[in-house]
Design a protein around this motif. Structure first.
Motif, PDB file in Angstrom:
ATOM      1  N   SER A 155       0.767  -1.078  -0.040  1.00 29.95           N
ATOM      2  CA  SER A 155       0.045   0.223  -0.034  1.00 29.95           C
ATOM      3  C   SER A 155       0.935   1.193   0.000  1.00 29.95           C
ATOM      4  O   SER A 155       2.185   1.235   0.360  1.00 29.95           O
ATOM      5  N   VAL A 156       0.235   2.566  -0.245  1.00 29.94           N
ATOM      6  CA  VAL A 156       1.060   3.564  -0.190  1.00 29.94           C
ATOM      7  C   VAL A 156       1.446   4.106   1.296  1.00 29.94           C
ATOM      8  O   VAL A 156       2.586   4.636   1.451  1.00 29.94           O
ATOM      9  N   ARG A 157       0.487   3.692   2.136  1.00 30.13           N
ATOM     10  CA  ARG A 157       1.079   3.606   3.557  1.00 30.13           C
ATOM     11  C   ARG A 157       2.416   3.033   3.965  1.00 30.13           C
ATOM     12  O   ARG A 157       3.153   3.477   4.529  1.00 30.13           O
ATOM     13  N   CYS A 158       2.362   1.681   3.392  1.00 22.82           N
ATOM     14  CA  CYS A 158       3.466   1.112   3.612  1.00 22.82           C
ATOM     15  C   CYS A 158       4.899   1.699   3.110  1.00 22.82           C
ATOM     16  O   CYS A 158       6.004   1.690   3.541  1.00 22.82           O
ATOM     17  N   ALA A 159       4.671   2.026   1.985  1.00 21.74           N
ATOM     18  CA  ALA A 159       5.583   2.692   0.938  1.00 21.74           C
ATOM     19  C   ALA A 159       6.107   4.060   1.766  1.00 21.74           C
ATOM     20  O   ALA A 159       7.502   4.171   1.972  1.00 21.74           O
ATOM     21  N   ASN A 160       5.202   4.790   2.243  1.00 20.07           N
ATOM     22  CA  ASN A 160       5.619   5.783   2.995  1.00 20.07           C
ATOM     23  C   ASN A 160       6.343   5.611   4.484  1.00 20.07           C
ATOM     24  O   ASN A 160       7.140   6.308   4.689  1.00 20.07           O
ATOM     25  N   ARG A 161       5.696   4.701   5.047  1.00 24.91           N
ATOM     26  CA  ARG A 161       6.288   4.174   6.323  1.00 24.91           C
ATOM     27  C   ARG A 161       7.869   3.920   5.942  1.00 24.91           C
ATOM     28  O   ARG A 161       8.578   4.045   6.756  1.00 24.91           O
ATOM     29  N   ALA A 162       8.196   3.060   4.900  1.00 23.32           N
ATOM     30  CA  ALA A 162       9.378   2.585   4.659  1.00 23.32           C
ATOM     31  C   ALA A 162      10.462   3.928   4.169  1.00 23.32           C
ATOM     32  O   ALA A 162      11.468   3.959   4.628  1.00 23.32           O
ATOM     33  N   ALA A 163       9.721   4.804   3.606  1.00 24.75           N
ATOM     34  CA  ALA A 163      10.632   6.093   3.132  1.00 24.75           C
ATOM     35  C   ALA A 163      11.013   6.741   4.474  1.00 24.75           C
ATOM     36  O   ALA A 163      12.086   7.221   4.520  1.00 24.75           O
ATOM     37  N   VAL A 164       9.903   7.007   5.344  1.00 21.70           N
ATOM     38  CA  VAL A 164      10.285   7.743   6.583  1.00 21.70           C
ATOM     39  C   VAL A 164      11.478   6.926   7.295  1.00 21.70           C
ATOM     40  O   VAL A 164      12.273   7.611   7.714  1.00 21.70           O
ATOM     41  N   ARG A 165      11.327   5.530   7.379  1.00 26.53           N
ATOM     42  CA  ARG A 165      12.406   4.876   8.067  1.00 26.53           C
ATOM     43  C   ARG A 165      13.609   4.929   7.433  1.00 26.53           C
ATOM     44  O   ARG A 165      14.709   5.450   8.041  1.00 26.53           O
ATOM     45  N   ARG A 166      13.766   4.938   6.120  1.00 26.69           N
ATOM     46  CA  ARG A 166      15.086   5.121   5.486  1.00 26.69           C
ATOM     47  C   ARG A 166      15.715   6.706   5.707  1.00 26.69           C
ATOM     48  O   ARG A 166      16.861   6.797   5.885  1.00 26.69           O
ATOM     49  N   HIS A 167      14.686   7.532   5.657  1.00 30.16           N
ATOM     50  CA  HIS A 167      15.137   9.077   5.956  1.00 30.16           C
ATOM     51  C   HIS A 167      15.681   9.217   7.409  1.00 30.16           C
ATOM     52  O   HIS A 167      16.759   9.494   7.670  1.00 30.16           O
ATOM     53  N   ARG A 168      15.061   8.339   8.432  1.00 32.03           N
ATOM     54  CA  ARG A 168      15.506   8.642   9.748  1.00 32.03           C
ATOM     55  C   ARG A 168      16.897   8.030  10.009  1.00 32.03           C
ATOM     56  O   ARG A 168      17.616   8.497  10.765  1.00 32.03           O
ATOM     57  N   GLU A 169      17.169   6.789   9.235  1.00 32.60           N
ATOM     58  CA  GLU A 169      18.308   6.038   9.250  1.00 32.60           C
ATOM     59  C   GLU A 169      19.309   6.955   8.544  1.00 32.60           C
ATOM     60  O   GLU A 169      20.590   7.013   9.389  1.00 32.60           O
ATOM     61  N   ARG A 170      19.155   7.695   7.749  1.00 35.44           N
ATOM     62  CA  ARG A 170      20.182   8.348   7.049  1.00 35.44           C
ATOM     63  C   ARG A 170      20.436   9.692   7.882  1.00 35.44           C
ATOM     64  O   ARG A 170      21.380   9.981   8.044  1.00 35.44           O
ATOM     65  N   GLN A 171      19.462  10.352   8.627  1.00 35.72           N
ATOM     66  CA  GLN A 171      19.573  11.518   9.601  1.00 35.72           C
ATOM     67  C   GLN A 171      20.377  11.010  10.879  1.00 35.72           C
ATOM     68  O   GLN A 171      21.095  12.027  11.258  1.00 35.72           O
ATOM     69  N   ALA A 172      20.282   9.813  11.243  1.00 33.83           N
ATOM     70  CA  ALA A 172      20.862   9.468  12.561  1.00 33.83           C
ATOM     71  C   ALA A 172      22.357   9.319  12.266  1.00 33.83           C
ATOM     72  O   ALA A 172      22.937   9.266  11.514  1.00 33.83           O
TER      73      ALA A 172
END
Length: 172
Positions: A155-172
């Protein structure tokens, strides 16, 4: 262009049952109606439990670690269904193919429809077009009907959740 509507509706039905298992037999039958199956099913006490087995067997195909393993498991399930194709004309649908014998129980019909539909889906669209959602902890089945064959999320929801997770990992 619709390459194979029989395969598409069958794998969508299987994924729907796998991702959101109905609470009773009537719920299963309603899902079959929702995808356009119009034939009546004889009522048996074992329908609910046996249909769950059909879906679990299909999930083994989804989770197969390789294409040859997926093909082997699917071939075993199609052999178990073992009905020959037949031309039928019922319920105002016009002439079409059924991949099952007449008078079969709901689980038998669904095994035939889902296995043949999955085989059509995988052979016409690609053996990789059936998988689990990559957004942890989702795990829903993804039936890839995209043009480019790269759908990774259910779903779009899962795609967005994965994108947020990747973004947070890059920021950490």
């Amino acid at each position: 262009m619709q390459l194979n509507p029989y395969g598409e509706y069958a794998v969508r039905l299987a994924a729907s049952l796998a991702n959101d298992w109905p609470s009773n037999r009537d719920g299963i039958e309603q899902r079959t109606r929702d995808v356009g199956m119009t034939m009546p099913f004889p009522r048996l006490a074992s329908d609910y439990a046996q249909t769950r087995c059909v879906v679990d067997d299909w999930l083994d195909i989804v989770d197969a670690p390789s294409e040859p393993e997926r093909a082997m498991l699917l071939n075993l399930q199609m052999a178990r269904a073992s009905a020959y194709p037949r031309l039928v004309d019922h319920d105002g649908e016009g002439w079409h193919l059924h991949y099952r014998d007449d008078g079969q129980s709901m689980p038998q019909v669904l095994r035939s429809v889902i296995c043949v539909g999955t085989a059509l889906h995988l052979t016409t669209r690609g053996m990789h077009r059936l998988r689990r959602c990559e957004a942890a902890p989702c795990g829903h089945v993804v039936v890839d009907l995209t043009r480019n064959g790269r759908q990774r999320f259910c779903s779009v929801r899962c795609a967005n959740r994965a994108a947020v997770r990747r973004h947070r990992e890059r920021q950490a």
